[in-house]
Design a protein around this motif. Structure first.
Motif, PDB file in Angstrom:
ATOM      1  N   HIS B  36      -2.761  -5.091  -0.713  1.00 30.13           N
ATOM      2  CA  HIS B  36      -3.688  -4.219  -0.005  1.00 30.13           C
ATOM      3  C   HIS B  36      -5.050  -4.183  -0.681  1.00 30.13           C
ATOM      4  CE1 HIS B  36      -1.305  -2.699   3.276  1.00 30.13           C
ATOM      5  NE2 HIS B  36      -0.266  -2.821   2.468  1.00 30.13           N
ATOM      6  N   ILE B  37      -5.077  -4.306  -2.021  1.00 30.69           N
ATOM      7  CA  ILE B  37      -6.380  -4.344  -2.690  1.00 30.69           C
ATOM      8  C   ILE B  37      -7.144  -5.586  -2.244  1.00 30.69           C
ATOM      9  CG2 ILE B  37      -7.398  -4.874  -4.946  1.00 30.69           C
ATOM     10  CD1 ILE B  37      -5.773  -2.663  -6.115  1.00 30.69           C
ATOM     11  N   ASP B  39      -6.954  -6.841   0.682  1.00 33.06           N
ATOM     12  CA  ASP B  39      -6.948  -6.798   2.148  1.00 33.06           C
ATOM     13  C   ASP B  39      -5.881  -7.691   2.768  1.00 33.06           C
ATOM     14  OD1 ASP B  39      -8.942  -5.011   2.021  1.00 33.06           O
ATOM     15  OD2 ASP B  39     -10.551  -6.382   2.500  1.00 33.06           O
ATOM     16  N   ARG B  40      -4.746  -7.830   2.056  1.00 30.78           N
ATOM     17  CA  ARG B  40      -3.611  -8.521   2.646  1.00 30.78           C
ATOM     18  C   ARG B  40      -2.524  -7.482   2.893  1.00 30.78           C
ATOM     19  NH1 ARG B  40      -1.003 -11.129  -0.848  1.00 30.78           N
ATOM     20  NH2 ARG B  40      -2.069 -10.548  -2.751  1.00 30.78           N
TER      21      ARG B  40
END
Ligand code: SF4
Ligand code: SF4
Lengths: 137, 335
Positions: B36-37, B39-40
């Motif tokens: 998530h960091i 952007d996945r």
């Protein structure tokens, strides 16, 4: 020194809550560009005759030596110039999808389509023959 | 006596289960946070949102081929992965997850072992994990693991010092090495407010001791392949991995006890939630902080790492000790 470190932490934290770009591939697919170079297709004309006239230009231009082609004379109802390729094989173990074959073909007989899911469980299946390449009408 | 042994065994099993769950889902959390960091999404397909991924990973590692390097020193080669898991399991015994619970009229203390030198025990036992890394690096008889192991030894010895010095401030204020006493001291005010410098130094030293980014030089992928575990595969590799994550968990747990008020709720109106839950929540928060750090900062250069330890952290913690000592004396009306 501490300021930039905290700023970095802030940036990564803000990204935690941004929507992800991930495409969940087997379930979701993205549109490919119309110029995408995927699986080949051998075109036929309006009367269902193969366009390919066995000129051999695609075989000659292919930088990966992926194309094997052998032709014979054919009656006019099968080809408008009297020659067709009896064997037309593209070896996908070699092909690099450069699209030169499409560019070289004087009759628009071979084209690359946007179909890209070409993986096979066995290497032998990667050899494309005329049956798998010929456009179905 | 029999009763006491039975209770201890049950406690051990429960704590062990909690630790293993924490570790398994820690690996998932790591990958999710990393995803998530960047952007996945991270692992997504094993169960809803990837919740079964740790099981799948474990199974996969079990069935992987177990390769033994032909020139390896066999005894040490097999010993090192086992050693990697032992220190965090030993520390598990002193973690004060709560004070005590009452079951069927009997009061049972929650820490497995409430020993009066818990802090020293923690420092002593965690410093054993360097053996796993060094022996692992040495026994594979290959250059990358060896370099990784040596770097690790140097890093470990330096940061061990910072870790010890940062805890001394806390011990001076509380006047006890007993973790339960230390937590009880924080009933009204957490120690990280009184000892912010020590807290930061502890976290930095803990991350460095755990070989985690940005201090993961012993396993710097870009230069040392896999570092000390390059020659390991299958379950032996998994044991190193497990040891690393278990170490992260117990370090976070000890930091919770030392600085974040252990089992006490942050404010009194929240104290209806049981202490152990708070303890686990705080531990997870620190664990998350370590993940967050890892996916934010790039790796330090080796000389920067050593410079940071000897030139900054050690003097800072020493001054912290002096300052704390002064305050303690003044408060006691001394001099
Ligand atoms: S795409 Fe390129 S490599 Fe593939 S068959 Fe055509 S010319 Fe050969
Ligand atoms: S270049 Fe076109 S016409 Fe010529 S052999 Fe190849 S496909 Fe057939």
């Amino acid at each position: 020194m501490v300021g930039p470190l905290l700023k970095g932490l802030k940036i990564t934290f803000s990204h935690l809550f941004k929507p992800a770009f991930t495409v969940k591939y087997p379930y979701e697919k993205i549109e490919v560009a119309p110029r995408w170079r995927g699986k080949h297709v051998l075109r036929v004309d309006e009367e269902g005759r193969e366009k390919c006239c066995y000129c051999g230009l695609c075989e000659a231009v292919c930088p990966a030596n992926a194309i094997r082609i052998y032709g014979e004379e054919a009656p006019l109802e099968k080809s408008d110039v009297g020659k067709i390729a009896v064997i037309y094989e593209i070896d996908y173990r070699r092909c690099i999808f450069c699209g030169y074959c499409e560019e070289a073909c004087p009759r628009g007989a071979i084209e690359l389509t946007t179909f890209y899911e070409l993986a096979e469980p066995e290497r032998e299946k990667l050899l494309q023959t005329k049956e798998t390449l010929l456009e179905k009408r | 006596m029999v009763m006491w042994i039975a209770v201890t065994v049950v406690k051990l099993l429960i704590y062990f289960a909690i630790l293993m769950l924490f570790v398994a889902y820690g690996t998932l959390a790591e990958r999710k946070v990393a995803g998530h960091i960047q952007d996945r999404l991270g692992p997504y397909h094993c169960g809803p949102h990837g919740v079964l991924q740790p099981l799948a990973d474990g199974l996969k590692l079990f069935f992987k081929e177990d390769i033994v390097a032909s020139e390896a020193d066999k005894f040490l080669y097999f010993l090192a992965p086992a050693l990697a898991v032992v220190p965090p399991l030993l520390v598990l015994g002193i973690i004060p997850i709560g004070e005590s619970i009452t079951i069927a009229g009997k009061t049972i203390p929650l820490p497995i072992a409430n020993i009066n030198v818990a802090v020293l025990y923690f420092l002593g036992v965690t410093s054993l994990s360097v053996y796993a890394i060094m022996l692992g690096g040495w026994s594979g008889n290959s250059k990358y693991p060896l370099l990784g192991g040596l770097r690790s030894a140097a890093q470990f010895i330096s940061y061990e010092l910072v870790l010890g010095l940062s805890i001394i401030g806390v011990v001076m204020l509380v006047g006890s090495f007993n973790l339960v006493d230390i937590v009880k001291y924080q009933k009204d005010m957490w120690l990280f407010i009184k000892q912010p410098v020590a807290f930061v130094a502890y976290m930095v030293a803990a991350i460095a001791e755990l070989n985690r980014a940005p201090f993961d030089l012993p396993e710097a992928e870009s230069e040392l392949v896999g570092g000390y575990h390059t020659e390991y595969s299958s379950m032996k590799f998994a044991l190193f991995f497990l040891g690393e994550y278990a170490n992260m968990v117990v370090s976070s747990a000890i930091a919770t006890a030392l600085f974040l008020g252990g089992w006490y709720a942050p404010c009194s109106f929240l104290s209806f939630i049981p202490g152990p839950v708070w303890f686990l929540l705080k531990t997870f928060a620190l664990f998350f902080f370590m993940l967050w750090i890892r996916w934010t900062y790039p790796r330090l250069r080796y000389d920067q790492l050593m410079g940071m330890c000897w030139k900054y952290l050690i003097p800072i913690t020493l001054f912290n000790i002096l300052g704390t000592g002064l305050v303690v004396i003044l408060k006691a009306g001394g001099v």
